[in-house]
Enzyme design. Sequence first.
Site, PDB file in Angstrom:
ATOM      1  N   ASN A  23       4.862   7.169  -0.742  1.00 56.25           N
ATOM      2  CA  ASN A  23       3.728   7.590  -1.541  1.00 56.25           C
ATOM      3  C   ASN A  23       3.208   6.182  -2.030  1.00 56.25           C
ATOM      4  OD1 ASN A  23       1.593   9.265  -2.779  1.00 56.25           O
ATOM      5  ND2 ASN A  23       3.207  10.320  -3.879  1.00 56.25           N
ATOM      6  N   HIS A  24       1.822   6.392  -2.309  1.00 54.02           N
ATOM      7  CA  HIS A  24       1.091   5.179  -3.001  1.00 54.02           C
ATOM      8  C   HIS A  24       1.843   4.887  -4.100  1.00 54.02           C
ATOM      9  CE1 HIS A  24      -2.090   4.832   0.127  1.00 54.02           C
ATOM     10  NE2 HIS A  24      -2.163   6.146   0.071  1.00 54.02           N
TER      11      HIS A  24
END
Length: 166
Positions: free
Chosen positions: A91-92
């Site tokens: 995920n970012h």
Amino acid sequence: TLRLLPYYRSYLNFCKTKQSVGYFDFLKFKFGINKRYWPAHKNCVISNENNIFVGINCLIGRPGNYIQGAGKIYFGNYVQLGPNVGVLSCNHDLYDQRKYNLKQVVIGDYSWVGMNSVILPGVRLGVRTVVASGSVVTKSFPEGFCVIGGNPAQLIKMLEKDEFIP
């Protein structure tokens, strides 16, 4: 054709240890044309195939599935995914969107993930975990033998270990 005969022998050995795939798909994998050794539907999106490990007789490449292997993903033996399932392993970063947080995902043997479900990074599902359709799995259920569902997924029911046929 006789030049492909040694590859046929290695294909038979491969099918004993991994899962059954078509001979021509195996040749594509062997010659480096395809990076994956499991079958996938043409509408299944798979990224970072080198980080995805699939056990025997898994059904994970269904239509509409999105499998993101930037972190590592481990599918146990006999795992089944319904259509339109997303399995994410990164995920970012919350503060810098150029960075990624990689976390491994493990789905235990004989698990079953229902249609339109999403499994987020860092989740570990134990053996014989059933994920209800439309669920968003945000935390791990490593004990297995359970049915989970909802958004976020919660324990719905524990399954009796003695009831399963080996």
